[in-house]
Enzyme design. Structure first.
Site, PDB file in Angstrom:
ATOM      1  N   GLY A   6       0.823  -1.192   0.000  1.00 55.33           N
ATOM      2  CA  GLY A   6       0.000   0.000   0.000  1.00 55.33           C
ATOM      3  C   GLY A   6       0.855   1.237   0.000  1.00 55.33           C
ATOM      4  N   TYR A  18       2.300 -12.678  -6.707  1.00 62.46           N
ATOM      5  CA  TYR A  18       2.642 -11.275  -6.922  1.00 62.46           C
ATOM      6  C   TYR A  18       2.692 -10.417  -5.664  1.00 62.46           C
ATOM      7  CZ  TYR A  18       2.229  -6.453  -8.649  1.00 62.46           C
ATOM      8  OH  TYR A  18       2.427  -5.120  -8.880  1.00 62.46           O
TER       9      TYR A  18
END
Length: 485
Positions: A42, A262
């Site tokens: 994030g 990922y």
């Protein structure tokens, strides 16, 4: 305003990372370091809440990177105390560009028995229904985040302490959640019954740590103890250590398989497996399933690198850095002009012309979402003189959106939702295009027999369309689930 991401719009994004520590001096410094290690989860905003016996609860929430906000000593001096939690986030697809500072976690609530802060990774699939119910009963929401529902549910619980109130609240919640919370003295960690999102426990001297990934334990020198198990709640104090609770009915775990592909950092450990080694093994499986007659194997950096190494080793084709990533993009182009925006991926990636000229290239990437970046990279390789471009993708076709904490485009914008593999190859303009099969991906993560269609071992809804928790809010809005075969 938060940094925009004009050159990364063709990647799926994990929406959050959480971190917490108890029983250490200057907890905020450790939380900041942990969040820095989780920055890949994030990059839009972050926040830290701490508690000090003399000064009470304190918080700081900022847009942007951890390094830009939480290395400032003036900021860190406002966050004293031996316990703290933190959060890094991306906004969801629906709120992107409209995020307010009030949406940045951790959220804080004052209850009759004291204050509590909460940071949440995942997505609540019945948040709309819960929000309507809570507002009808008098709750006043301060943010647009689904995570705030947990605070309001806790406030309405009749239980006598905060961990019990949290159990009450989370039993009402559907979807995926890994939660790190804190009271004045307790650090609390919870995973949903399916264990979709990760959460690990570490030890730092006499203190304890909760983190989304093990790489954040490494940065502060903490020892990895174990993963928080699906459906488990741990309540940790400096004096009494870790106490485990089981507030939910037991379910068969369905960890997110895309964490292996990922989301997680390659130096993290998931389910006892090295993420790097799993990704290298994906490349091995991909080379077995979809060989190519080529001169060089090149990754799309950085996410395609381990799989490209595995492909190269298995296929016996030399590995080469045919594409170089500009590591200093950072926030240079927060407000790019139209001319700069049109330059697209050239600002982030550059072709190693001397290497690829005249060569047949196998290009390995982790996924194809919209396909826009793939088209641009193919154009750049051909402009640099590559004779052939063969795409090999280290995940199955992403044909369905995720509702469990991943920022996914609407289904009609997913290339694999509307095109076959051959149609995608033609659309991308490459000489060949192959994805790893779902069975091949399962073999790479350690399931030697592949995917069990009757009882899948992971959440793979973005590939299969089989959602382990019905996305009730989205169904109410008209989302059509995959028809039974």
């Amino acid at each position: 305003m938060p940094p925009s991401h004009p050159f990364d719009d063709d990647k799926l994004r994990e929406e959050c990372g959480v971190f917490g520590v108890v029983g250490v001096a200057d907890a905020a410094n450790f939380v900041a370091l942990g969040l820095h290690a989780l920055q890949h989860r994030g990059q839009e905003a972050g926040g830290i809440v701490t508690h000090d016996p003399d000064q009470g609860f304190n918080s700081a929430r900022r847009f942007g990177y951890v390094r830009d906000n939480f290395t400032n000593q003036q900021v860190m001096d406002t966050l004293p105390g031996p316990i703290g939690i933190g959060h890094v986030r991306y906004s969801t697809a629906g709120s992107k560009g409209n995020t307010q500072i009030r949406d940045v976690q951790p959220f804080f609530g004052e209850f009759s028995m004291g204050g509590a802060a909460i940071a949440h990774n995942g997505n609540i699939t019945n948040a709309d229904a819960l929000r309507r119910e809570l507002i009808d009963r008098g709750s006043i929401f301060q943010s647009s985040s689904d995570s705030e529902c947990i605070i309001h549910l806790m406030a309405r619980s009749l239980q006598r302490d905060i961990p019990e109130r949290m159990k009450d609240a989370l039993r009402r919640v559907e979807g995926a959640f890994s939660v790190v919370a804190m009271t004045r003295t307790k650090l609390i960690g919870v995973r949903d019954p399916l264990g979709v999102r990760p959460l690990v426990l570490g030890q730092l001297g006499d203190g304890w740590v909760l983190s989304s990934e093990t790489c954040a334990l490494d940065i502060i020198g903490a020892d990895f103890v174990r993963e928080i198990e699906p459906g488990e709640m741990v309540v940790i104090t400096a004096e009494q250590g870790v106490k485990s609770h089981r507030p939910f009915e037991q379910s068969r775990p369905r960890f997110c398989i895309f964490e292996h592909v990922y989301f997680s950092r390659p130096d993290s450990i998931l389910g006892g497996r090295s993420v790097y080694e799993t990704r290298r093994q994906i490349g091995v499986e991909l080379a077995r399933e979809a060989p190519a007659d080529a001169d060089l194997v090149c990754p799309v950096p950085d996410s395609g690198t381990p799989a490209a190494i595995g492909f190269s080793q298995e296929a016996g084709i030399p590995y080469a850095m045919g594409i170089i990533r500009n590591q200093y993009m950072g926030r240079t182009f927060i407000e790019p002009t139209e001319q700069i925006r049109n330059m697209g991926v050239r600002l982030k990636l550059n072709i190693n012309r001397a290497l690829v000229k005249g060569k047949r290239i196998v290009l390995v990437d982790d996924s194809v979402v919209r396909g826009t970046t793939s088209v641009k990279i193919r154009e750049m390789l051909l402009d640099a003189g590559a004779s052939e471009v063969h795409f090999r993708i280290a995940s199955p076709p992403t044909a369905w959106p995720c509702f469990y904490g991943v920022d996914t485009p609407n289904r009609e914008k997913l290339l694999a939702a509307t095109m076959s593999e051959d149609e995608m190859r033609e659309h991308l303009g490459v000489d060949s295009l192959r994805f790893i099969s779902l069975n091949g991906l399962y073999r790479a993560v350690g399931e030697s027999k592949g995917r069990d269609p009757q009882a899948p071992q992971y959440c793979d809804a973005c590939f299969s369309g089989e959602y382990p928790v019905a996305p009730s809010d989205m169904i109410e809005k008209g989302f059509a689930l995959k028809a039974a075969e």
